[in-house]
Design a protein around this motif. Structure first.
Motif, mmCIF file in Angstrom:
data_model
loop_
_atom_site.group_PDB
_atom_site.id
_atom_site.type_symbol
_atom_site.label_atom_id
_atom_site.label_comp_id
_atom_site.label_asym_id
_atom_site.label_seq_id
_atom_site.Cartn_x
_atom_site.Cartn_y
_atom_site.Cartn_z
ATOM 1 N N LYS A 14 0.818 -1.215 0.000
ATOM 2 C CA LYS A 14 0.000 0.000 0.000
ATOM 3 C C LYS A 14 0.853 1.268 0.000
ATOM 4 N N ASP A 15 2.100 1.174 0.453
ATOM 5 C CA ASP A 15 2.991 2.327 0.492
ATOM 6 C C ASP A 15 4.028 2.296 -0.624
ATOM 7 N N TRP A 16 3.719 1.592 -1.703
ATOM 8 C CA TRP A 16 4.727 1.372 -2.737
ATOM 9 C C TRP A 16 5.207 2.683 -3.371
ATOM 10 N N LEU A 17 4.299 3.632 -3.585
ATOM 11 C CA LEU A 17 4.700 4.864 -4.249
ATOM 12 C C LEU A 17 5.672 5.660 -3.382
ATOM 13 N N ARG A 18 5.409 5.700 -2.079
ATOM 14 C CA ARG A 18 6.317 6.407 -1.172
ATOM 15 C C ARG A 18 7.678 5.720 -1.132
ATOM 16 N N GLY A 21 9.337 6.029 -4.535
ATOM 17 C CA GLY A 21 9.621 7.436 -4.795
ATOM 18 C C GLY A 21 10.813 7.946 -4.020
ATOM 19 N N ILE A 22 10.917 7.550 -2.749
ATOM 20 C CA ILE A 22 12.040 8.015 -1.920
ATOM 21 C C ILE A 22 13.366 7.487 -2.455
ATOM 22 N N VAL A 23 13.418 6.190 -2.747
ATOM 23 C CA VAL A 23 14.689 5.634 -3.236
ATOM 24 C C VAL A 23 15.006 6.173 -4.626
ATOM 25 N N ALA A 24 13.973 6.486 -5.409
ATOM 26 C CA ALA A 24 14.199 7.072 -6.732
ATOM 27 C C ALA A 24 14.837 8.447 -6.603
ATOM 28 N N LEU A 25 14.369 9.234 -5.658
ATOM 29 C CA LEU A 25 14.946 10.565 -5.441
ATOM 30 C C LEU A 25 16.378 10.461 -4.919
ATOM 31 N N ILE A 26 16.608 9.516 -4.010
ATOM 32 C CA ILE A 26 17.965 9.325 -3.472
ATOM 33 C C ILE A 26 18.931 8.918 -4.580
ATOM 34 N N SER A 27 18.424 8.160 -5.555
ATOM 35 C CA SER A 27 19.291 7.687 -6.644
ATOM 36 C C SER A 27 19.849 8.835 -7.477
ATOM 37 N N LEU A 28 19.270 10.026 -7.342
ATOM 38 C CA LEU A 28 19.769 11.185 -8.082
ATOM 39 C C LEU A 28 21.068 11.732 -7.502
ATOM 40 N N ILE A 29 21.375 11.347 -6.253
ATOM 41 C CA ILE A 29 22.634 11.783 -5.645
ATOM 42 C C ILE A 29 23.791 11.123 -6.400
ATOM 43 N N PRO A 30 24.736 11.872 -6.894
ATOM 44 C CA PRO A 30 25.843 11.270 -7.662
ATOM 45 C C PRO A 30 26.562 10.171 -6.886
ATOM 46 N N ILE A 31 26.780 9.055 -7.516
ATOM 47 C CA ILE A 31 27.516 7.898 -7.022
ATOM 48 C C ILE A 31 26.837 7.266 -5.803
ATOM 49 N N LEU A 32 26.759 7.995 -4.690
ATOM 50 C CA LEU A 32 26.174 7.430 -3.473
ATOM 51 C C LEU A 32 24.733 7.005 -3.696
ATOM 52 N N GLY A 33 23.986 7.801 -4.443
ATOM 53 C CA GLY A 33 22.587 7.484 -4.693
ATOM 54 C C GLY A 33 22.416 6.176 -5.442
ATOM 55 N N GLN A 34 23.293 5.923 -6.408
ATOM 56 C CA GLN A 34 23.218 4.666 -7.156
ATOM 57 C C GLN A 34 23.570 3.477 -6.277
ATOM 58 N N LEU A 56 8.896 -5.421 -0.137
ATOM 59 C CA LEU A 56 9.324 -4.080 -0.546
ATOM 60 C C LEU A 56 9.716 -3.275 0.688
ATOM 61 N N PRO A 57 10.998 -2.978 0.872
ATOM 62 C CA PRO A 57 11.449 -2.321 2.107
ATOM 63 C C PRO A 57 11.424 -0.794 2.009
ATOM 64 N N ASP A 58 11.445 -0.167 3.174
ATOM 65 C CA ASP A 58 11.739 1.262 3.234
ATOM 66 C C ASP A 58 13.244 1.434 3.025
ATOM 67 N N VAL A 59 13.636 2.647 2.712
ATOM 68 C CA VAL A 59 15.059 2.929 2.528
ATOM 69 C C VAL A 59 15.768 2.924 3.880
#
Length: 220
Positions: A14-18, A21-34, A56-59
């Motif tokens: 039920k919280d899949w989008l959150r 979405g959070i890990v997708a935004l974190i992935s934008l951080i250069p190198i560390l995000g990936q 499906l885990p939280d970050v």
């Protein structure tokens, strides 16, 4: 293995989008995000292996970063043969090109180039099959060394080669899904990329479970 479940399980949370979405935004951080994104996907793998009711885990930034870095090390080591062959071939090509322009030498280099390309193709496919087993063994055992335990890793692949071929197929399909988000502009592309990584993590866990079950049956 349940191929379809790897693509649908995300939406059962039920919280899949959150979470995505959070890990997708974190992935934008250069190198560390990936690295965090890869580590997060391996957390999915671990949860599938452990048969967690919510795969499906939280970050977990620190934990995911550590897993992602370990995955990078494992992938780097497994890819060393290609890197070393490319280095040797590049040096040889530079030396030969600087000393002779004869047809015989050019023909020899063309043949070597073809052989190198064939080696890269075959080794690349082998890596695509073996690496998921190495990642699965790493997260299941909780030890970086388990990713390099070649007897165990190859044993998993031998125990259920079909499962890892399904993973290979799933990786290809996930790779097709990832760019589809560009239709919805940048945000959509980020989400679909994170989703495709979550799919791969689930497949890695399923393959590990399928292989270990087969090993248990054969041993019994």
């Amino acid at each position: 293995m349940d191929f379809g479940l790897a693509f649908s399980y995300v939406f059962q949370d039920k919280d899949w989008l959150r979470k995505v979405g959070i890990v997708a935004l974190i992935s934008l951080i250069p190198i560390l995000g990936q690295l965090v994104l890869i580590g997060w996907s391996l957390n999915v793998t671990k949860r599938v292996i452990d048969r967690h009711p919510e795969p499906l885990p939280d970050v977990d930034f620190g934990g995911d970063l550590g897993r992602g870095f370990s995955a990078f090390v494992i992938g780097f080591v497994y890819s060393l043969p290609i890197t070393l062959f490319a280095l040797v071939f590049g040096i040889l090509d530079s030396v030969v090109a600087g000393q002779s322009n004869s047809d015989a030498v050019r023909t020899m280099m063309a043949i070597l180039s073809l052989c190198f390309g064939l080696f890269v193709f075959i080794y690349g496919i082998a890596m695509a099959i073996v690496l998921p087993a190495a990642y699965g063994n790493y997260v299941a055992k909780g030890s970086l060394g388990a990713g390099f335990a070649l007897g165990e890793v190859f044993g998993l692949v031998r125990a259920n080669i079909g499962a890892y071929l399904i993973v290979l197929l799933g990786t290809f399909v996930a790779g097709l899904i990832a760019p589809l988000g560009t239709i919805l502009c940048i945000i959509g592309a980020i989400l679909t990329y994170a989703y495709s990584v979550a799919v791969m993590g689930h497949l890695y866990g399923q393959a590990y479970n399928a292989a270990t079950q087969n090993k248990a049956v054969l041993a019994g």
